[in-house]
Structure formats: structure tokens, C-alpha cells
Design a protein around this motif. Structure first.
Motif, PDB file in Angstrom:
ATOM      1  N   ASP A  11       3.878 -17.613 -40.259  1.00  0.00           N
ATOM      2  CA  ASP A  11       4.625 -17.089 -41.401  1.00  0.00           C
ATOM      3  C   ASP A  11       6.042 -17.649 -41.400  1.00  0.00           C
ATOM      4  O   ASP A  11       6.619 -17.961 -42.446  1.00  0.00           O
ATOM      5  N   HIS A  14       9.721 -10.850 -45.603  1.00  0.00           N
ATOM      6  CA  HIS A  14       8.344 -11.228 -45.268  1.00  0.00           C
ATOM      7  C   HIS A  14       8.116 -11.291 -43.763  1.00  0.00           C
ATOM      8  O   HIS A  14       6.990 -11.119 -43.290  1.00  0.00           O
ATOM      9  N   ARG A  48       5.903  -7.971 -41.089  1.00  0.00           N
ATOM     10  CA  ARG A  48       4.867  -8.228 -40.092  1.00  0.00           C
ATOM     11  C   ARG A  48       4.877  -7.163 -38.994  1.00  0.00           C
ATOM     12  O   ARG A  48       3.850  -6.915 -38.363  1.00  0.00           O
ATOM     13  N   GLY A  56       2.712 -15.262 -47.169  1.00  0.00           N
ATOM     14  CA  GLY A  56       3.513 -14.096 -46.795  1.00  0.00           C
ATOM     15  C   GLY A  56       4.582 -13.771 -47.813  1.00  0.00           C
ATOM     16  O   GLY A  56       4.850 -12.599 -48.112  1.00  0.00           O
TER      17      GLY A  56
END
Length: 680
Positions: free
Chosen positions: A85, A385, A389, A508
Motif C-alpha cells: 500500500d 490510507h 490499515r 488503497g
């Protein structure tokens, strides 16, 4: 040994083995005569098909699975997914290219990006996971109260993520246009299809497991060519250990080439060109009329003589492409003047920290170096983003562990990037500079068609001097296998890795944007009674709209990948970091303070980027012209002003307003060691 691995580990081990076998098969087919174009197509179809398969098998209609992967992602795999990501097209394509062009100064990106994860581990990740929920606007709304701050956070998240995702889709266009011979604009939308197939069906669940697969491909693709190059040059296939001795060879070549008479002559020619443009600008509008008349006279003379039609067509095209009015002429000629002026200066020595003709110039470079590190560090710790996670792990402890794994997986690439840049420069200085232009390798013409490489024989000697070669930083990693004369399958592997890096980050980012719109705006503000199914329909519809809009902007080539990413970091850092950190560690922070800090910080950063980089707000119908840099800072470091202003404003307004009575209770809940995580 396989029996001791978990089921997930076995799956990804099999996946890696299949991919490596595929690469070996393509290498054998290339040796047997398979055309290079088909190698590129094979990599594109095979890798995107694998991602699509994972996306289809990970499809879901569960809200928790769609937004946070059911909070069931183990720390090791979450770290790998975060690494993918994080390692966007900027890291994969732009970082080594920037180090190639800027040398020592490019290390600001390595230091800033890795340092940011320390802040994530210490200041944010555990508290966000203990809070639960789905998004950063969720957290800010719960901490400060009200929908106003939620909507401001949504706007900031969308702006930062949109700028970032445009850079990724731009990278996809570069890759597809070169390796599968698609037009850049078409390649952008082909890549968009690959992005959507991963995120559309399964949200965060599909994105997570696809990103693990993409990390494995991108890290193999990044390390392989530079390891081969290291072995060919030094006999040691570990570039991270030996690039220091190659750097000394690069320094010797720079000393020999950069001060040679032909290089000095070329730089003098560029300086003369810059002076000519300066004269034209000073003599506007007369110079524009004079230029048009000069070309018309030349065309008429050629038509009456015995010359090839190609020369006449070339001059006619030059006349057609002349600026239409003096304002347009000034804008274009100023750009060309600055380009010529930049190429007239001595190239940067790779190992020289802060070169310059004066102490003031060297100090300005030091200031920009430190400011960029600051912005990237803070921006890393505030990117929505990435922070999302850490909502996906089962526990707070695993959120901390996944930060460790993230940093480890990211460092593998970051310690390789400086070696990549050094070996690429060694190849260019050794094998490209000084050869006849008529004998340039095919990759130069191929990348010139994409617009990322240009050669100009300005002194007309038929020999390519280093100053006559212009390489866009985004091309260095992709072109290195061709520069070093490796089999085309290695180039295809690198392209597959770059595509994986761009797709993983774009997935993402698009999910962050659509989560903000569907969850934080539609569900939390306007329709809290909406059904789960309809919320997912809204999320997927918005995903399509935002993705197409981002691809449309990317097709306009608004800037280099790394510059666009740096702007996104400054925007995220100035909007989120002061509000998040003060909200967690200072109970006195108030809603009014957070709102004022976010608005002031974000506005100041966006203002500085627009004025410095784009010359104003002409798209709104007015412009004050370009801005002189404050304290010599470039637009990539715009966040310095926004972050500091955000902290000062937040603290000052908070001290003048009354804190929420719920703040202490909220902070006690998210700080409670070993406390039970809240579920939405």
C-alpha cells in the motif's frame, strides 16, 4: 517444513513459486524467439489475472469485511499489505530516479518516509486500533464531536488521496504505454480496469490479500535487475553491500566527463539559448510577429529551392505551433528559457551533498532537504490510507507488530534504491555518454516516444554529451534493464513490479476516498438509517466515479510522480497530524481548535502549492502570477507552513474555548493499556 506453516503462508508460498516459474518460462520463450512485445503482454495479462482472481474470491457483502477486512488480518500479512500500500509508483519508479538526478539530496525521501513509521508506531496506530471503527474522520468526530470536523476531515482525506491516486494512475499509463505499446491515455484506463477489479468486489478484504500478492511481485521485480547489474559490475550480487565502491567509480567518471571541453561547449550553447529566449520575452509582442515572419520567409525560400519536402513540413509545423498571442508566448518562452538555463548549469555530482555557486544557494538546498524530511515524516504518519490499515488487525498488540513488519518490508526496497541509482548512473556514464548519436541503443528511441527521454545534439557534432541527454526520473528504474543490455524478460519483470506498486496503492487510496464519501458522509451524516446492502452499493458506485475522474486527470500528465506524491504528503500532514496528535495526547484540545487548525493548515498548504507550482488560480478566473518561494522552500515542502500553522492555531483556539466534557472519557478509553477494543 510446509506442515509447520499456516494455511495463508502456504497459499502465498505456492503463489510465489508459480510466479517465479512463469518468469523462467518467459525467459526460455524469449531465448527461443518470442517477440519482446508479447513478453510485455504476457506479464500484464498474467499478473492482472492473478490479482483479479484474488479479488473475485475475496468478494464480500459484509460491511466490516468491506471496510476493515473483518479485523482478522494477522500482523505479518498486514505489514506486507501495508508495505505494498505504501510502496507506490513513487517509491518503485520515482525514488531511484530522484536519487539518480539529485544524488545525496534525494535521500530526504528515504529518511522521511521510513522515519514516519516510527511516529505511526509511537503516536497513532495503537490508539486508532483501540478506538475501532472504520475511518480517520470517524476518529476525529468521536474525539471532538460533531459532523463539521467529520466533513472537513473527509474533504482533506479526499484531496490528499486524490492527488496521490492520480500519481499512481499516471505511473500505470507510463508502464502500459511503453511495455505493451498502448497510447498513454489508453494505458491509463487499461490500468484503471486492473485497479477496479481488485477493489470493487471485496473492498478492504480483497485489497488486503491482493496487496500481499503485489508486494511479493514488486520486491522480486525491484531487486532482480540491480542484483544482476551488481554481479556484472562487481562480481557480487548484493548491491546494497558494494554500491559504495561503484559510487567512487561514478565520481571519477563525473570528474572526467563534466569538465571536458565538449561538455562545457554544450552548456555554453544552452546558456546562449536561454539568453535568446530572454531577449524574445523582453521584446514582446514584436518578437512574436518577427518570429512568424522569419519562418514564413524561410518556408518560401525552401519552396523555391530543391530541398526535401520533409524540411518544409517541419518548418510549417513550427509556424503552426507558434504561440497565438503575446501572453501565451511569454508563458511558453519562459518555460523553455528556464529549461535551457537549468541544462546550462554543471550537473550535480552524485556524492556531493549541497552543491551551489554561493553559500546562499547551498543554504537554500540544506533548508529544502530538512524541510522535505519533516514534511514526509509527518505526512507518513497522517496518510489516511495507511492509517486505515491498522484498523484491520485483530488486536492492539498486532497493530503495533504490523508497524514493525511494515517498516521491515519497506526498508528492503529503500536500502536498494540508492544502489539502483548509482548502478544506473554508472551504466549511463560508462556506456552512453560520448557515443555517436546514430549508434544510440533502441531503448532511447522507444522511451523518447513516451516522452520521458530526449536527446538534442545542440552543438551538432553527432556525439551525445551527457548534458544533451534528458532523462525523466520516472524512467530510470523501468529503463535500467535495457540500459544494461539485459534480456527483455527482466524489463517485463520490472514493469510488472511497477504495475503492482501502482495498483496496490491506487486500490488503497480509492477505498479511502469512497469510504469517506459513503461511510462518513452518506451514512454518518445524511442517511444513518440506510441498510448495509445499500451502503455498499453507494460505496461501489462512488468507487467507479472517483476512479474514472482520477484517470481523466492523470491523462493530462499534471506533474512527475514524486512531486505529486510529495504534495499529497504535505496536504495530509497539515490537515490531520496536529488534530490527531493533540486529540490523543492533550485533553485540553477542543472542537473549535481542531476545526480552526485543520482549516488554516490545509488552506495554507494548498495555497502555497498552487501559487508556487501553477502560478495562481487561473482555473477560478483570476491569478496574481507566480509566488516567490518563502524561505526558498519548494512546493514539495509546502506542508512545513501548514503543519506548524495547524499546531499553533489548534493550541491557541483550544486555550480560548471550553473543552468537551466527553474528551476525558474518550481519551481514557483509547489509552487504556490492554483495554478491550471497541466494535462499531
Amino acid at each position: 517444513m510446509l506442515s509447520s506453516l499456516t494455511r495463508l503462508q502456504r497459499y502465498y508460498l505456492y503463489y510465489t513459486g508459480i510466479f517465479l516459474l512463469f518468469v523462467v518460462l518467459l525467459a526460455a520463450l524469449e531465448r527461443a524467439g518470442m517477440p519482446a512485445r508479447w513478453v510485455g503482454y504476457a506479464f500484464l495479462v498474467f499478473t492482472v489475472s492473478m490479482y483479479a482472481t484474488i479479488g473475485v474470491f475475496s468478494r464480500t457483502t459484509d460491511v466490516s469485511e468491506y471496510y476493515v477486512a473483518g479485523r482478522r488480518v494477522p500482523a505479518f500479512f498486514n505489514g506486507m499489505a501495508t508495505g505494498a500500500d505504501w510502496m507506490s509508483a513513487a517509491s518503485f519508479m520515482g525514488l531511484a530516479g530522484t536519487l539518480y538526478l539529485q544524488g545525496f539530496q534525494g535521500l530526504a525521501y528515504v529518511i522521511g518516509w521510513t522515519g514516519g513509521f516510527v511516529l505511526v508506531a509511537l503516536l497513532l496506530a495503537p490508539y486508532l486500533r483501540r478506538f475501532g471503527q472504520y475511518t480517520i474522520p470517524d476518529f476525529l468526530s468521536a474525539r471532538y464531536g460533531g459532523n463539521t470536523i467529520r466533513l472537513i476531515a473527509v474533504f482533506a482525506a479526499i484531496l490528499a488521496s486524490f492527488v496521490y491516486v492520480v500519481a499512481q494512475i499516471y505511473g500505470v499509463g507510463v508502464i502500459t504505454s511503453r511495455f505493451v505499446s498502448l497510447q498513454f491515455e489508453v494505458g491509463v484506463f487499461v490500468g484503471l480496469a486492473g485497479i477496479l477489479v481488485c477493489s470493487f468486489l471485496g473492498g478492504m478484504r480483497a485489497v488486503t490479500w491482493t496487496q500481499v500478492a503485489q508486494y511479493l511481485i514488486l520486491i522480486v521485480a525491484y531487486i532482480t535487475p540491480v542484483a544482476i547489474l551488481s554481479y556484472n559490475v562487481t562480481g557480487v550480487p548484493v548491491p546494497q553491500m558494494v554500491y559504495g565502491q561503484v559510487l567512487s567509480e561514478v565520481s571519477k567518471l563525473e570528474e572526467k566527463l563534466f569538465d571536458s571541453p565538449t561538455e562545457l561547449e554544450v552548456r555554453d550553447r544552452y546558456r546562449e539559448r536561454a539568453d535568446q529566449y530572454a531577449q524574445k520575452i523582453m521584446q514582446l509582442p514584436h518578437s512574436l510577429t518577427q518570429e512568424r515572419e522569419r519562418l514564413s520567409i524561410q518556408i518560401n525560400e525552401l519552396k523555391s529551392s530543391d530541398v526535401q519536402m520533409r524540411e518544409i513540413v517541419l518548418l510549417e509545423r513550427q509556424r503552426r505551433e507558434l504561440p497565438q498571442d503575446p501572453a501565451q508566448a511569454r508563458e511558453r518562452w519562459e518555460k523553455e528559457m528556464y529549461e535551457a538555463l537549468a541544462r546550462s548549469k554543471p550537473p550535480l555530482r552524485h556524492a556531493e551533498p549541497f552543491p551551489g555557486d554561493s553559500e546562499a544557494e547551498r543554504n537554500a538546498q540544506r533548508i529544502n532537504f530538512l524541510a522535505l524530511i519533516f514534511c514526509l515524516t509527518i505526512g507518513t504518519a497522517a496518510l489516511p490510507h495507511v492509517l486505515m490499515r491498522y484498523y484491520t488487525t485483530p488486536t492492539v498488540a498486532q497493530a503495533r507488530q504490523s508497524v514493525f513488519w511494515s517498516l521491515l518490508f519497506i526498508i528492503i526496497l529503500y536500502v536498494t534504491a540508492p544502489a539502483y541509482a548509482v548502478f544506473a548512473k554508472f551504466e549511463v556514464l560508462s556506456n552512453l555518454a560520448g557515443i555517436p548519436i546514430a549508434k544510440l541503443p533502441g531503448w532511447v528511441a522507444a522511451w523518447a516516444k513516451v516522452g520521458l527521454v530526449s536527446i538534442e545534439d545542440i552543438n551538432g557534432d553527432g556525439i551525445m554529451q551527457f548534458a544533451e541527454l534528458s532523462l525523466n526520473p520516472d524512467v530510470i528504474v523501468l529503463a535500467t534493464p535495457e540500459i544494461a543490455g539485459m534480456p527483455y524478460v527482466v524489463s517485463g519483470l520490472v514493469a510488472a513490479g511497477a504495475l503492482a506498486a501502482a495498483l496496490s496503492t491506487a486500490d488503497g487510496l480509492l477505498l479511502t476516498i469512497t469510504s469517506a464519501l459513503s461511510h462518513d458522509v452518506y451514512y454518518r451524516v445524511f442517511r444513518p438509517q440506510s441498510s448495509t446492502q445499500f451502503r455498499l452499493v453507494i460505496a461501489k458506485s462512488l468507487l467507479l466515479v472517483v476512479a474514472v475522474l482520477a484517470a481523466t486527470v492523470a491523462a493530462q500528465k499534471p506533474g512527475t510522480i514524486l512531486s505529486m506524491v510529495a504534495w499529497a504528503f504535505s496536504i495530509a500532514g497539515s490537515a490531520f497530524f496536529p488534530a490527531l496528535v493533540l486529540g490523543i495526547f492533550w485533553a485540553r484540545a477542543t472542537r473549535a481548535g481542531a476545526i480552526a487548525g485543520m482549516l488554516v493548515g490545509l488552506s495554507l498548504t494548498v495555497y502555497y502549492i498552487l501559487r508556487l507550482e501553477f502560478g495562481g488560480y487561473s482555473w477560478l478566473g483570476f491569478s496574481d502570477g507566480p509566488l516567490n518561494p518563502w524561505f526558498h522552500l519548494q512546493s514539495t515542502s509546502a506542508g512545513v507552513f501548514g503543519i506548524l500553522a495547524g499546531f499553533v492555531t489548534n493550541i491557541a483556539v483550544s486555550l480560548m474555548t471550553r473543552p468537551s466534557p466527553q474528551a476525558a472519557e474518550f481519551l481514557e478509553r483509547i489509552r487504556r493499556p490492554g483495554g478491550r477494543e471497541e466494535s462499531p
